[in-house]
Scaffold this active site. Sequence first.
Site, PDB file in Angstrom:
ATOM      1  N   GLY A  44      16.245 -23.948  11.170  1.00  0.00           N
ATOM      2  CA  GLY A  44      15.739 -23.278  12.573  1.00  0.00           C
ATOM      3  C   GLY A  44      16.115 -24.619  13.720  1.00  0.00           C
ATOM      4  CE  LYS A  52       4.840 -33.336  17.731  1.00  0.00           C
ATOM      5  NZ  LYS A  52       5.746 -32.235  17.072  1.00  0.00           N
ATOM      6  CG  ASN A 112       4.606 -27.976  26.678  1.00  0.00           C
ATOM      7  OD1 ASN A 112       4.461 -26.725  26.878  1.00  0.00           O
ATOM      8  ND2 ASN A 112       5.300 -28.041  26.239  1.00  0.00           N
TER       9      ASN A 112
HETATM   10  O1  PAF Z   1       5.363 -28.437  19.751  1.00  0.00           O
HETATM   11  C1  PAF Z   1       5.864 -27.813  20.346  1.00  0.00           C
HETATM   12  O2  PAF Z   1       6.473 -27.074  21.015  1.00  0.00           O
HETATM   13  C2  PAF Z   1       5.825 -29.416  20.470  1.00  0.00           C
HETATM   14  O3  PAF Z   1       5.850 -29.768  19.466  1.00  0.00           O
HETATM   15  C3  PAF Z   1       5.327 -29.931  22.299  1.00  0.00           C
HETATM   16  C4  PAF Z   1       5.394 -31.932  21.591  1.00  0.00           C
HETATM   17  C5  PAF Z   1       3.812 -29.674  21.489  1.00  0.00           C
HETATM   18  C6  PAF Z   1       6.378 -29.709  23.189  1.00  0.00           C
HETATM   19  O4  PAF Z   1       6.567 -28.331  23.596  1.00  0.00           O
END
Ligand code: PAF
Length: 296
Positions: free
Chosen positions: A9, A175, A193
Amino acid sequence: MNIVVLGPGAIGSLWAHSLHCAGHSVSLWSRSDGHTHTIQVDDGRAIVLANHDTPALEQADLLLVTVKAPQVTQAIQPLLKHLHSECIVLLMHNGMGTAEPTSKILTGNPLVLATTTHGVYRQSDSLILHTGLGTTQLGGYNAKGKQCQFLEDVLHHALPNVSWNPNIQEALWHKLAINCAINPMTAIHQITNGELNSNNYSKELDRVINEVSQVMNAEGITTSLATLKETVYKVINATAKNHSSMQQDIFYHRTSEIDFITGYLLERAKAHNIAAPSNAALYEQIKRIEQSWKSS
Ligand code: PAF
């Protein structure tokens, strides 16, 4: 090295391209059954890599698994009969909870886990946009995996910066905290975001992050609400224009990674007897959305 990338991907294609350009022998194992697959990163040179090349799989020194967490074990399973027992299996995806089931199906292979912050967007089947330079951390899961520190140099040479972290679980938890905070809320509200910066979401975000920090502390990871909040808002600002992976999954009616993000957090919260109502509510909302496609 002889490398097979399972699940090319966005992130898998970026790594396949970078490892090929660094001189490794790279082939792919994708869902589509074509014998080759073209990858172009930004406006660079397109490369053509073999796909489903069984002899290459049999000779692989490294299987880089970049499918999403819900697909990890089912994607590896059919490949097992071709893998030699010293082939390193490296899992790179959002979320946690796949290492244990993967280690159970492997036949003694070194198992290594990774987390990366590279921003990558798949514009089309073959065109990948590398939207944000990031860093990658690696660390061993089982005893053999812990001996694979040399991978740090191999991967760093192809796509810097890469560092070996003997405490990879800690990096994965950090993370996970970011994903617990950003992904479900952006998916439920279908926002970028950056829109999480609005006052409308700040209290809920605080509650979510607070629960995550309690669970992390119970897991033996020293952190605080303030530290996690700072990290989460840094990522929100650095990726302000982006749509999170879960926002996109929900938008396109694809099963999300919720079980391996918030679901994993809730599992660990339960094990430590910690109440996590805000995360539980987000989990339920995502599940309800996913369920609604099945019943419609
Ligand atoms: O899953 C995601 O999209 C990424 O890990 C993050 C850090 C949230 C940024 O969009």
